[in-house]
Design a protein around this motif. Structure first.
Motif, mmCIF file in Angstrom:
data_model
loop_
_atom_site.group_PDB
_atom_site.id
_atom_site.type_symbol
_atom_site.label_atom_id
_atom_site.label_comp_id
_atom_site.label_asym_id
_atom_site.label_seq_id
_atom_site.Cartn_x
_atom_site.Cartn_y
_atom_site.Cartn_z
ATOM 1 N N LYS A 1 0.831 -1.203 0.000
ATOM 2 C CA LYS A 1 0.000 0.000 0.000
ATOM 3 C C LYS A 1 0.867 1.255 0.000
ATOM 4 C CE LYS A 1 -3.712 2.317 2.575
ATOM 5 N NZ LYS A 1 -4.613 2.247 3.749
ATOM 6 N N GLU A 2 1.931 1.256 0.790
ATOM 7 C CA GLU A 2 2.830 2.413 0.849
ATOM 8 C C GLU A 2 3.649 2.548 -0.439
ATOM 9 O OE1 GLU A 2 3.657 2.598 5.676
ATOM 10 O OE2 GLU A 2 4.738 1.126 4.439
ATOM 11 N N TRP A 3 4.052 1.405 -1.028
ATOM 12 C CA TRP A 3 4.836 1.459 -2.267
ATOM 13 C C TRP A 3 4.058 2.100 -3.415
ATOM 14 C CZ3 TRP A 3 9.730 1.476 -3.090
ATOM 15 C CH2 TRP A 3 10.605 0.723 -2.302
ATOM 16 N N LYS A 4 2.736 2.071 -3.341
ATOM 17 C CA LYS A 4 1.940 2.667 -4.419
ATOM 18 C C LYS A 4 2.173 4.169 -4.526
ATOM 19 C CE LYS A 4 -1.684 -0.877 -4.416
ATOM 20 N NZ LYS A 4 -1.521 -1.335 -5.815
ATOM 21 N N ASN A 5 2.710 4.774 -3.472
ATOM 22 C CA ASN A 5 2.999 6.210 -3.475
ATOM 23 C C ASN A 5 4.493 6.517 -3.555
ATOM 24 O OD1 ASN A 5 0.216 6.968 -3.121
ATOM 25 N ND2 ASN A 5 0.404 6.300 -0.987
ATOM 26 N N VAL A 6 5.302 5.475 -3.746
ATOM 27 C CA VAL A 6 6.757 5.654 -3.822
ATOM 28 C C VAL A 6 7.227 5.198 -5.196
ATOM 29 C CG1 VAL A 6 8.983 5.063 -2.800
ATOM 30 C CG2 VAL A 6 6.948 5.230 -1.347
ATOM 31 N N LYS A 7 7.936 6.056 -5.909
ATOM 32 C CA LYS A 7 8.354 5.759 -7.280
ATOM 33 C C LYS A 7 9.880 5.948 -7.429
ATOM 34 C CE LYS A 7 3.964 5.502 -8.554
ATOM 35 N NZ LYS A 7 3.314 4.243 -8.976
ATOM 36 N N PRO A 8 10.677 5.027 -6.913
ATOM 37 C CA PRO A 8 12.130 5.187 -7.031
ATOM 38 C C PRO A 8 12.614 4.932 -8.460
ATOM 39 C CG PRO A 8 11.603 3.039 -6.130
ATOM 40 C CD PRO A 8 10.299 3.774 -6.240
ATOM 41 N N ASP A 9 13.720 5.527 -8.790
ATOM 42 C CA ASP A 9 14.365 5.267 -10.088
ATOM 43 C C ASP A 9 15.252 4.036 -9.933
ATOM 44 O OD1 ASP A 9 15.662 5.213 -12.490
ATOM 45 O OD2 ASP A 9 16.819 7.039 -12.175
ATOM 46 N N LEU A 10 14.799 2.913 -10.455
ATOM 47 C CA LEU A 10 15.542 1.661 -10.343
ATOM 48 C C LEU A 10 16.136 1.205 -11.670
ATOM 49 C CD1 LEU A 10 12.961 -0.346 -8.175
ATOM 50 C CD2 LEU A 10 14.889 1.046 -7.369
ATOM 51 N N HIS A 11 15.963 1.998 -12.698
ATOM 52 C CA HIS A 11 16.339 1.561 -14.042
ATOM 53 C C HIS A 11 17.839 1.298 -14.153
ATOM 54 C CE1 HIS A 11 15.853 0.883 -18.266
ATOM 55 N NE2 HIS A 11 16.643 1.896 -18.596
#
Length: 234
Positions: free
Chosen positions: A214-224
């Motif tokens: 649920k919390e990850w839905k609001n976290v968008k890290p750059d993992l590319h």
């Protein structure tokens, strides 16, 4: 006496070797001229960095990668019968863990050759250390399927296994598909399942976070294109 097989770790990225591993690794590399390696160019670069004065022309490098078979490698440890030790050098992290080399270690045991593991960075262990998940019971699952339906099933199966056994489930992905993996975890797992993403471990850009889905839905890290470990726990 027979020579030994030393399992030699390498850095997980462009860091100074002695910042992430003990001096004992440098001392062993200084003593060896025979190495089993996954890539000759990067192996020579690592050896040069950890022992700058070591003679490169004196090195004997034997190739071991995912295409090598037992017929090619069965003689790699013959030199140990003459009392000469060999180093098994990882491409990144520690040998034989999510890395080629297990068959060479198996061969050493069959031949009665002492196996000596050296201390160094393991992204799998460092990720579970930093995750806040169950360090008493965990499993490494390698890569998950690429096919969308197969991957979804694998994710759900790991979530169920984690819940049933109270066991943290660890896996990896090809770096350019990391963000798609995190999207799939967000879409597939229960909202209260915890997910740890650990990437660029030991590097200045290190990123290690554990949140619920649920919390990850609001976290968008750059993992590319950043080497990453994923851990889930239900």
């Amino acid at each position: 006496m027979k020579g030994k097989l030393y399992l030699i770790p390498t850095t997980l990225g462009d860091t100074e070797p002695l910042e992430v591993m003990p001096l004992s690794v440098k001392k062993v590399v200084e003593q060896l001229d025979y190495f089993i390696v996954e890539n000759e160019k990067s192996a020579r670069r690592f050896i040069k960095r950890i022992t700058p004065t070591k003679s490169q022309p004196s090195l004997e490098l034997m190739l071991l990668d995912k295409y090598s078979d037992d017929l090619e490698t069965k003689n790699y440890l013959d030199i140990c019968e003459k009392g000469i030790s060999v180093g098994l050098l990882s491409e990144a992290g520690v040998p034989a863990v999510a890395d080629p080399g297990a068959n060479i270690v198996k061969l050493a045991h069959q031949k009665g050759i002492q196996v000596v593991p050296l201390v160094g960075p393991s992204s799998i262990l460092m990720a579970i250390m930093a995750s806040g998940m169950n360090g008493q019971s965990f499993a490494f699952n390698g890569y998950l399927p690429i096919d969308k339906s197969d991957r979804k099933k694998a994710i759900k199966d790991l979530e169920k296994l984690s819940k049933d056994k109270n066991q943290s489930q660890i896996f990896i992905e090809t770096p350019y598909r990391n963000e798609k993996m995190l999207d799939d975890l967000r879409a597939t797992l229960s909202l209260d399942t915890r997910v740890c993403v650990a990437c660029d471990i030991t590097l200045p850009s290190e990123y290690i976070k554990t949140y619920t889905v649920k919390e990850w839905k609001n976290v968008k890290p750059d993992l590319h294109k950043r080497p990453a470990i994923f851990i889930i726990h239900k």
